[in-house]
Design a protein around this motif. Structure first.
Motif, PDB file in Angstrom:
ATOM      1  N   LYS A  17       0.818  -1.216   0.000  1.00 25.68           N
ATOM      2  CA  LYS A  17       0.000   0.000   0.000  1.00 25.68           C
ATOM      3  C   LYS A  17       0.851   1.266   0.000  1.00 25.68           C
ATOM      4  CE  LYS A  17      -3.979  -2.135   2.286  1.00 25.68           C
ATOM      5  NZ  LYS A  17      -4.926  -2.063   3.427  1.00 25.68           N
ATOM      6  N   ALA A  56       1.957   4.254  -1.594  1.00 27.64           N
ATOM      7  CA  ALA A  56       1.563   5.095  -2.727  1.00 27.64           C
ATOM      8  C   ALA A  56       2.786   5.597  -3.484  1.00 27.64           C
ATOM      9  CB  ALA A  56       0.727   6.267  -2.238  1.00 27.64           C
ATOM     10  N   HIS A 115       4.236   2.848  -5.819  1.00 29.16           N
ATOM     11  CA  HIS A 115       3.406   2.652  -7.018  1.00 29.16           C
ATOM     12  C   HIS A 115       3.542   3.841  -7.975  1.00 29.16           C
ATOM     13  CE1 HIS A 115       1.407  -1.118  -6.064  1.00 29.16           C
ATOM     14  NE2 HIS A 115       1.250  -0.690  -4.824  1.00 29.16           N
ATOM     15  N   SER A 147      -1.720   4.213  -7.203  1.00 29.41           N
ATOM     16  CA  SER A 147      -1.085   5.130  -6.281  1.00 29.41           C
ATOM     17  C   SER A 147      -2.065   6.189  -5.791  1.00 29.41           C
ATOM     18  CB  SER A 147       0.114   5.808  -6.960  1.00 29.41           C
ATOM     19  OG  SER A 147       0.713   6.752  -6.107  1.00 29.41           O
ATOM     20  N   LEU A 154      -4.468   5.094  -3.180  1.00 28.02           N
ATOM     21  CA  LEU A 154      -3.878   4.995  -1.845  1.00 28.02           C
ATOM     22  C   LEU A 154      -3.656   6.366  -1.225  1.00 28.02           C
ATOM     23  CD1 LEU A 154      -1.302   2.215  -2.743  1.00 28.02           C
ATOM     24  CD2 LEU A 154      -3.218   1.951  -1.158  1.00 28.02           C
ATOM     25  N   SER A 211      -1.015  12.299  -5.024  1.00 31.63           N
ATOM     26  CA  SER A 211       0.348  12.827  -5.050  1.00 31.63           C
ATOM     27  C   SER A 211       0.606  13.525  -6.370  1.00 31.63           C
ATOM     28  CB  SER A 211       1.373  11.701  -4.861  1.00 31.63           C
ATOM     29  OG  SER A 211       1.414  10.866  -5.999  1.00 31.63           O
TER      30      SER A 211
END
Length: 547
Positions: free
Chosen positions: A461, A463, A466, A489, A492, A495
């Motif tokens: 998990k 992020a 990923h 990503s 989660l 970004s």
């Protein structure tokens, strides 16, 4: 004289041992597998392609090192050939290959050959398991000869999968490694490290860096040649161009750049160069030379000489340097102690003997200093007075033990791996992702993906991991997987990096509104993101052209 940083090595061994149990929990590592990649046999019948023999070893060794293995350097191989009394251009048989591997304590050997098929090149290789004397299955790669580097990259991936069936980095990432490297520059580099004549080596290496100004291995080789020829200013310039992608090369370049600057009288920049190396790898020779650079500027190098002595107590020169600096600072008692220790370690040191004689004569209590007496010229007393005025300079360590250097570097990596293994899964994934992003910023896709994959294995998990994999897939041309990783990503944690990947993918596929929304979402997270603003600008330009 060449010495290993014994004290540092011992302390690192203790550090590694103290966390060995937690390191084991991180799972199997490939870093302990020592490989010997031999030059491939030229079966093309074309002498003009003979340079590919050495190129095969260079490319495969580089990719296998990036994959986490420990391939022997060309210098190691040359040493082994010389040790066995064999010429550098020797074409080893299977038996002599095994002898080479035993000399170098290699776990596996890579042997192979190449031939041409029209405009294509076909390369094949096999792994030899040295302890069990067992040959692996043959692996083959082919492609157009102008794609020589990607072809060998593909072969490296297949060999890696044999060595470690659980290896997760994609073949596309291997093939993309070094994708910006010009083949003509690489050929000039190979010719530059294999030509027997130095002037020819210099000619080829200068041509290589002219064709590819960011090609660090060529700058490193050029720096070595200039240094060997005592062209120190040119050597310093070449070593300064060695990038940070290859850690060991960058540190070695920093060391020899420092030496080149010392010998050319640029003490301030020499101290900076040695300081840059010592912050990462504080070997005794590095610390000592940093102290010398300070002393040449009239500054106090005593703390650095003390560190050098602590790192290698058996280094006579380090005790000598500390003694000279202590005497200059007025601490005669400790200076004499250190000088005596230097002589215990190297009793035939004529300079140290003369200095000891001078210091004890001029500073002995109840005796007159030599300067108060005016002996006749040419007399024995005059010679003794000259000795009494001895004020030696601290000694420069001109080389270092490359084996100890690389061993210490590897130990530091092991300590870092053990530290990460002791962390919880989420924090470990976070730290690995930070390291991977640094690799990615230097264009080192293979190294970056290896760390991102390890981060995902620690915490599925993550992020950041990923998002990093999404960017790597984007760069290697796998848009579908890149989109999948970016979406994962964002699910989660939102970004900038993940939105930018999606935005660039949408821009490339003419989904301009989606790309604009991705850019805006990234700017909401970081209003100062230059990359997000550039993406928004590109969307606007493309939208205007489309209208």
């Amino acid at each position: 004289m060449v010495r290993a940083g014994a004290g540092l090595t011992l302390s690192l061994c203790i550090a590694v041992g103290s966390v060995a149990q937690t390191a084991a929990e991180a799972g199997p590592s490939s870093s302990g597998r020592i490989l010997l990649v031999l030059p491939f046999d030229n079966r093309t019948g074309q002498p003009s392609l003979e340079w590919i023999r050495e190129a095969s070893s260079e490319i495969l060794s580089s990719r296998l090192a990036s994959a986490g293995f420990a391939p022997m350097s060309r210098t190691d191989r040359m040493y082994a050939l010389d040790h066995l009394g064999l010429p550098q251009g020797f074409h080893p048989s299977r038996a002599s290959s095994l002898k080479l591997a035993e000399t170098l304590d290699a776990d596996s050997i890579v042997v192979g050959s190449y031939l041409t098929d029209g405009t294509a090149i076909v390369v094949q290789a096999q792994l030899v398991d040295v302890p069990h004397l067992r040959m692996g299955e043959m692996v083959i790669a082919r492609g157009e000869i102008h794609n020589l580097i990607p072809v060998f990259n593909s072969l490296a991936w297949k060999l890696t999968r044999q060595l470690d069936p659980g290896f997760k980095v994609s073949e596309e990432t291997f093939v993309a490694a070094g994708s910006g490297q010009r083949l003509d520059a690489f050929e000039q580099y190979i010719r530059g490290i294999t030509e027997p004549d130095q002037q020819e080596r210099l000619r080829h290496l200068n041509q290589s860096v002219l064709l590819s100004p960011t090609f660090s291995p060529a700058w490193m080789a050029l720096g070595r040649e200039e240094y060997a020829g005592q062209h120190y200013e040119q050597a310093a310039e070449a070593f300064a161009r060695v990038g940070g992608g290859e850690a060991d090369d960058a540190l070695e370049a920093g060391f020899y750049r420092g030496l080149s600057l010392l010998f050319s009288g640029d003490y301030a920049h020499a101290e900076e160069a040695f300081a840059g190396v010592s912050r990462v790898l504080p070997l005794a020779e590095v610390l000592s030379n940093q102290g010398v650079a300070l002393a040449r500027r009239g500054q106090n190098g005593i703390p650095l000489f003390r560190q050098a002595v602590a790192a290698d107590p058996n280094g006579a020169d380090y005790h000598f340097n500390l003694a000279v600096s202590l005497k200059r600072q007025g601490d005669t008692a400790e200076a004499l102690t250190e000088l005596a220790q230097s002589l215990r370690l190297h009793s035939n040191d004529n300079e140290a003997q003369a200095v000891l004689k001078a210091w004890t004569k001029t500073d002995a209590p109840g005796t007159a200093k030599a300067s108060t007496v005016k002996p006749a010229a040419g007399s024995e007393a005059a010679e003794e007075e000259a000795e009494a005025k001895v004020d030696p300079l601290e000694r420069i360590e001109r080389s270092f033990d490359e084996v100890a250097f690389h061993q210490a570097s590897l130990m530091i990596e092991q300590v870092e791996a053990s530290r990460l293994a002791a962390l919880g899964p989420q924090e470990r994934a976070h730290q690995l992702s930070i390291q991977a992003k640094e690799y990615l910023s230097h264009g080192l896709l293979l190294e970056a993906e290896r760390l991102y994959q390890t981060a995902v294995a620690a915490d599925g998990k993550s992020a950041a991991a990923h998002a990093g994999l999404a960017e790597i897939r984007e760069r290697t041309g796998d848009a579908q997987t890149a989109r999948k990783e970016a979406v994962r990503s964002l699910e989660l944690m939102p970004s900038v990096d993940a939105y930018l990947v999606l935005g660039r993918l949408n821009l490339a596929s003419n989904h301009l509104e989606e790309a604009r929304l991705n850019a805006e979402a990234a700017l909401e997270i970081d209003p100062k993101s230059d990359a997000a603003m550039e993406l928004r600008r590109q969307v606007g330009v493309k939208g205007g052209l489309k209208r």
